[in-house]
Design a protein around this motif. Structure first.
Motif, PDB file in Angstrom:
ATOM      1  N   VAL A  48       3.900  -1.075  -2.230  1.00 22.43           N
ATOM      2  CA  VAL A  48       4.904  -1.012  -1.168  1.00 22.43           C
ATOM      3  C   VAL A  48       4.679  -2.169  -0.193  1.00 22.43           C
ATOM      4  CG1 VAL A  48       5.821   0.360   0.737  1.00 22.43           C
ATOM      5  CG2 VAL A  48       5.050   1.498  -1.340  1.00 22.43           C
ATOM      6  N   ASP A  49       5.754  -2.880   0.059  1.00 24.87           N
ATOM      7  CA  ASP A  49       5.743  -3.931   1.080  1.00 24.87           C
ATOM      8  C   ASP A  49       6.542  -3.389   2.259  1.00 24.87           C
ATOM      9  OD1 ASP A  49       5.851  -6.167   2.632  1.00 24.87           O
ATOM     10  OD2 ASP A  49       7.091  -7.333   1.253  1.00 24.87           O
ATOM     11  N   THR A  50       5.845  -2.947   3.286  1.00 26.83           N
ATOM     12  CA  THR A  50       6.530  -2.308   4.418  1.00 26.83           C
ATOM     13  C   THR A  50       7.472  -3.270   5.128  1.00 26.83           C
ATOM     14  OG1 THR A  50       4.610  -2.745   5.818  1.00 26.83           O
ATOM     15  CG2 THR A  50       4.747  -0.572   4.818  1.00 26.83           C
ATOM     16  N   ALA A  64       6.437   3.100   5.940  1.00 31.88           N
ATOM     17  CA  ALA A  64       5.090   3.615   6.191  1.00 31.88           C
ATOM     18  C   ALA A  64       4.825   4.873   5.371  1.00 31.88           C
ATOM     19  CB  ALA A  64       4.911   3.896   7.678  1.00 31.88           C
ATOM     20  N   LYS A  65       5.855   5.715   5.219  1.00 32.84           N
ATOM     21  CA  LYS A  65       5.696   6.937   4.411  1.00 32.84           C
ATOM     22  C   LYS A  65       5.410   6.571   2.960  1.00 32.84           C
ATOM     23  CE  LYS A  65       8.013  11.088   2.857  1.00 32.84           C
ATOM     24  NZ  LYS A  65       9.171  11.955   2.948  1.00 32.84           N
ATOM     25  N   PHE A  66       6.179   5.647   2.407  1.00 34.17           N
ATOM     26  CA  PHE A  66       5.959   5.243   1.016  1.00 34.17           C
ATOM     27  C   PHE A  66       4.598   4.561   0.848  1.00 34.17           C
ATOM     28  CE2 PHE A  66      10.745   5.330   0.461  1.00 34.17           C
ATOM     29  CZ  PHE A  66      10.724   6.493  -0.282  1.00 34.17           C
ATOM     30  N   LYS A  67       4.193   3.818   1.851  1.00 28.35           N
ATOM     31  CA  LYS A  67       2.880   3.166   1.813  1.00 28.35           C
ATOM     32  C   LYS A  67       1.765   4.214   1.755  1.00 28.35           C
ATOM     33  CE  LYS A  67       0.234  -0.542   2.344  1.00 28.35           C
ATOM     34  NZ  LYS A  67      -0.065  -1.338   1.188  1.00 28.35           N
ATOM     35  N   ARG A  68       1.879   5.277   2.562  1.00 26.83           N
ATOM     36  CA  ARG A  68       0.889   6.359   2.530  1.00 26.83           C
ATOM     37  C   ARG A  68       0.870   7.045   1.169  1.00 26.83           C
ATOM     38  NH1 ARG A  68       3.011   7.332   7.496  1.00 26.83           N
ATOM     39  NH2 ARG A  68       4.234   9.090   6.747  1.00 26.83           N
ATOM     40  N   LEU A  69       2.046   7.214   0.561  1.00 32.43           N
ATOM     41  CA  LEU A  69       2.106   7.837  -0.769  1.00 32.43           C
ATOM     42  C   LEU A  69       1.454   6.962  -1.831  1.00 32.43           C
ATOM     43  CD1 LEU A  69       5.719   9.317  -0.755  1.00 32.43           C
ATOM     44  CD2 LEU A  69       3.558  10.582  -0.683  1.00 32.43           C
TER      45      LEU A  69
END
Length: 122
Positions: A48-50, A64-69
């Protein structure tokens, strides 16, 4: 994980026997799989590239949610891969016990046989 801990305990108490050749092959497969998992773990950092989500606050929250996942701590892809690596390493410890112990016995027997032969030559 509990299954492999139980198998390790059985191996320690000689209730579980794995032929040396089989243990060696299983260890090799485990080592290859750990390498594969470690490469996957490294890639989770780049899933993921935020910055690609834009500058809107809602977009940043979604990024940020996808980055945490992908590579967060609990429940992320990276955490699950780390758990898999831990299980595979536990499996390896069970398999390695058989051929490492066998090598030690072979060396010990070889040394004793060599000692007997040396005593006969005197």
């Amino acid at each position: 994980m509990l299954t492999w801990r139980g198998l390790a305990a059985q191996a320690d108490s000689a209730q579980l026997q794995i032929p040396e050749g089989v243990a060696f092959q299983c260890d090799k497969v485990c080592a290859d799989y750990v390498l594969h998992l470690e490469l996957m773990l490294e890639k989770t950092k780049w899933l993921v590239d935020t910055d690609a989500y834009g500058t809107l606050p809602s977009a940043q929250l979604l990024g940020a949610k996808f980055k945490r996942l992908a590579d967060g701590e609990e429940g992320s892809a990276a955490a699950v891969i780390r758990q898999h690596i831990e299980v595979i390493e536990l499996m390896r410890s069970v398999f390695r016990r058989y051929f490492v112990d066998t090598e030690a016995v072979d060396q010990s027997v070889g040394a004793r046989i060599g000692g007997i032969g040396a005593g006969l030559g005197e």
